[in-house]
Design an enzyme around this catalytic site. Structure first.
Site, short mmCIF file in Angstrom:
data_model
loop_
_atom_site.label_atom_id
_atom_site.label_comp_id
_atom_site.label_asym_id
_atom_site.label_seq_id
_atom_site.Cartn_x
_atom_site.Cartn_y
_atom_site.Cartn_z
N HIS A 1 -10.13 1.72 1.83
CA HIS A 1 -9.58 2.98 1.88
C HIS A 1 -10.78 3.97 2.05
O HIS A 1 -10.76 4.91 2.99
CB HIS A 1 -8.90 3.48 1.04
CG HIS A 1 -7.17 2.85 1.09
ND1 HIS A 1 -6.60 3.23 2.26
CD2 HIS A 1 -6.42 2.08 0.15
CE1 HIS A 1 -5.48 2.73 1.92
NE2 HIS A 1 -5.33 2.09 0.56
N CYS B 1 1.01 -1.16 -0.10
CA CYS B 1 -0.06 0.00 0.00
C CYS B 1 0.92 1.42 -0.10
O CYS B 1 1.86 1.21 0.63
CB CYS B 1 -0.94 -0.01 1.23
SG CYS B 1 -2.13 1.37 1.30
N HIS C 1 -8.98 -3.87 -1.76
CA HIS C 1 -8.01 -3.15 -0.77
C HIS C 1 -8.44 -1.67 -0.93
O HIS C 1 -8.55 -0.81 0.18
CB HIS C 1 -6.83 -3.39 -1.46
CG HIS C 1 -5.67 -2.49 -0.71
ND1 HIS C 1 -4.70 -3.03 0.08
CD2 HIS C 1 -5.36 -1.05 -0.88
CE1 HIS C 1 -3.78 -2.01 0.19
NE2 HIS C 1 -4.43 -0.93 -0.32
N GLU C 2 -8.69 -1.12 -2.13
CA GLU C 2 -9.03 0.20 -2.46
C GLU C 2 -10.24 0.74 -1.66
O GLU C 2 -10.38 1.74 -1.24
CB GLU C 2 -9.09 0.57 -3.91
CG GLU C 2 -7.55 0.32 -4.31
CD GLU C 2 -6.35 0.85 -3.87
OE1 GLU C 2 -6.38 1.98 -3.41
OE2 GLU C 2 -5.20 0.27 -4.12
#
Ligand SMILES: [Zn+2]
Length: 156
Positions: free
Chosen positions: A144, A97, A140-141
């Site tokens: 965020h 990341c 994953h994104e």
């Protein structure tokens, strides 16, 4: 809440884990205008320059629900992405990341497949299933956007 993108200065620097800013929930995009297109262009440039797999807008200081991701030699920008379904089978892979020092990159367990609904930069709606590298980077994104980082996860 509506955020005026033109009032926000997207940074070239990436915010790092430890910055409280990264922990907030990003807000939905309501206006599909030139500012949004410029933000996405800027994010794609950063991903290319850093040879990253993806980026969420909040990582460059803009807390809106916009991500860009790459896999299999292709790229995708998603606005307001929502994971609508996940497969009840998990896969473990190493994840990095841009907001986390490489020493803290780790193996993360995630659903091997997911279905996502999103809008493109002109507001058209899409829905599609993803697996493999795509499923991983997109989850994953999207993490965020809700203030979650890989450092929140126990190494798998
Ligand atoms: Zn990340």
């Amino acid at each position: 809440m509506e955020i005026s993108l033109s009032s926000l200065k997207a940074a070239h620097a990436i915010l790092m884990d430890g910055a409280p800013f990264l922990r907030q929930r990003s807000v939905e995009i309501e206006k599909f205008d030139d500012d949004l297109a410029a933000l996405v262009r800027h994010m794609i440039e950063i991903v290319q320059a850093r040879r990253a797999r993806g980026l969420a807008a909040i990582q460059i200081g803009v807390p809106v629900r916009v991500i860009v991701a790459t896999a299999d030699g292709k790229g995708l920008a998603m606005v307001n992405p929502v994971i609508t379904r996940t497969l009840n089978r998990f896969a473990v892979e190493m994840e990095g990341c841009l907001s986390v020092p490489p020493s803290q990159w780790r193996k993360v367990s995630r659903p091997a497949k997911c279905e996502i609904e999103w809008q493109d930069i002109i507001g058209n709606r899409h829905a599609e299933g993803f697996s493999g590298a795509w499923a991983r980077v997109l989850q994953h994104e999207i993490d965020h956007l809700d203030g979650t980082l890989i450092t929140d996860r126990e190494p798998a």
